[in-house]
Design an enzyme around this catalytic site. Sequence first.
Site, PDB file in Angstrom:
ATOM      1  N   GLU A 152      11.535  -4.512  -9.683  1.00  0.00           N
ATOM      2  CA  GLU A 152      11.176  -5.424  -8.593  1.00  0.00           C
ATOM      3  C   GLU A 152      11.254  -6.849  -9.142  1.00  0.00           C
ATOM      4  O   GLU A 152      10.295  -7.403  -9.613  1.00  0.00           O
ATOM      5  CB  GLU A 152       9.777  -5.111  -8.065  1.00  0.00           C
ATOM      6  CG  GLU A 152       9.443  -5.876  -6.802  1.00  0.00           C
ATOM      7  CD  GLU A 152       8.016  -5.666  -6.339  1.00  0.00           C
ATOM      8  OE1 GLU A 152       7.616  -6.348  -5.382  1.00  0.00           O
ATOM      9  OE2 GLU A 152       7.296  -4.839  -6.936  1.00  0.00           O
TER      10      GLU A 152
ATOM     11  N   ASP B 136      -1.974  -0.045   4.300  1.00  0.00           N
ATOM     12  CA  ASP B 136      -3.299   0.024   3.675  1.00  0.00           C
ATOM     13  C   ASP B 136      -4.357  -0.769   4.422  1.00  0.00           C
ATOM     14  O   ASP B 136      -5.493  -0.882   3.955  1.00  0.00           O
ATOM     15  CB  ASP B 136      -3.223  -0.461   2.220  1.00  0.00           C
ATOM     16  CG  ASP B 136      -2.853  -1.935   2.096  1.00  0.00           C
ATOM     17  OD1 ASP B 136      -2.476  -2.550   3.123  1.00  0.00           O
ATOM     18  OD2 ASP B 136      -2.933  -2.471   0.974  1.00  0.00           O
TER      19      ASP B 136
ATOM     20  N   ASP C  56       2.910   0.507  -3.544  1.00  0.00           N
ATOM     21  CA  ASP C  56       2.841  -0.718  -4.355  1.00  0.00           C
ATOM     22  C   ASP C  56       1.585  -0.675  -5.225  1.00  0.00           C
ATOM     23  O   ASP C  56       0.914  -1.679  -5.439  1.00  0.00           O
ATOM     24  CB  ASP C  56       2.835  -1.957  -3.454  1.00  0.00           C
ATOM     25  CG  ASP C  56       3.218  -3.234  -4.189  1.00  0.00           C
ATOM     26  OD1 ASP C  56       3.799  -3.141  -5.293  1.00  0.00           O
ATOM     27  OD2 ASP C  56       2.926  -4.330  -3.673  1.00  0.00           O
TER      28      ASP C  56
END
Length: 389
Positions: free
Chosen positions: A126, A243, A269
């Site tokens: 990433e 979330d 994540d």
Amino acid sequence: MTQQMRLHAQRLFDGQAYHTDQVLVIEGEEIIAIDQDISQVDTVLSGLVAPGFVDLQVNGGGGVLFNAQPTLDSLKTIFAAHARYGTTGLLPTVITDDIDVMNRAADAVAQGIRQNEPGILGIHFEGPHISTIKKGAHSQQHIRPITDQEWTLFKRQDLGNIVVTLAPEVVPEGQIKELVSLGVKVCIGHSNADGITTSKAIQCGASGFTHLFNAMSPISAREPGVTGVALTSETTRCGLIVDGHHVDDLNIQLALKTKPKGGIFLVTDAMPPVGSDATEFDFFDRQVTVRDGRLTSTTGELAGAAIDMASSVRYCHFNLGISVDESIRLASQYPKDYLSGSPMQTNPKVQLAPGKIANFIQLDEKLVVQSTWVNGNKVFFQETMANEV
């Protein structure tokens, strides 16, 4: 000769349909048969047996941040933490960092794959080829163009699936094409690109978007930005953090209604607190604190997530009203399809069937994971829901 194991699933969701009183016959890593002879079984699995979850963006877990400890032992700890919550396969994720950390992380992944460590599907880089404007919690000091050292890394053939998140406004189109030609999955993320630049990156082979809505240029009246292109593209898939902190519920519903079925998949994540009691951890030159399930850096940004995949599935079902089967597909079939390059399709796939690898989970009525099975082996187990016969 490998011994067979017979598991009685009182209720089975195979990825496509529900069944009752099914016996999974497992030999080695594979489901070799499914029958209904419950007279002789090794284990009774009550609740719901379903396909295991696949998480394509995992920064850490079990108290470990992969960037900080890029070793095989760290990978084992991270996977064990996520297996408690139904993840049977993941991509360890390296956040923007120097080339030494990237290489050490790659070596750890290659070693894990070589030794057949469970759950390691490849690696997700990433960054570091991202926008400074949309860097989020990434460290600006490590953001840079692709150099010969990164090209050497991206050309490795021992890393399984390679995903690279990049910003197309800072990576030339020719380099995106080159990455795709190497078999790398290119995801657009941490990008402030306009719609035209984003669309050109897709034409060059970019196939995904990293944590949709977050760290990307938004939609405005006369500029679709990265977000608008991501939502309207019919050929690309988007990872989504569900979330209750990263994306508003209405935006989640918008994404699911706009993209073709299979065009959205869940990612966590996840950071070190998942599967641990950690309430804070060091993150480069900052510290990240957990409060009410939200991870915040001392510089004010959201810094990853503290959610596991099972909790994301529960959020989809209980908070957003998505069916149990589709919530499970968002965490299992759809991320697998992205890695394999399978086309999006209306009809769901059978994931648990003879000839398939035995990666599955056992859920109670609240969709809490009671056991996790990877490559035919039980890697996590709660005594309350399964009975040895």
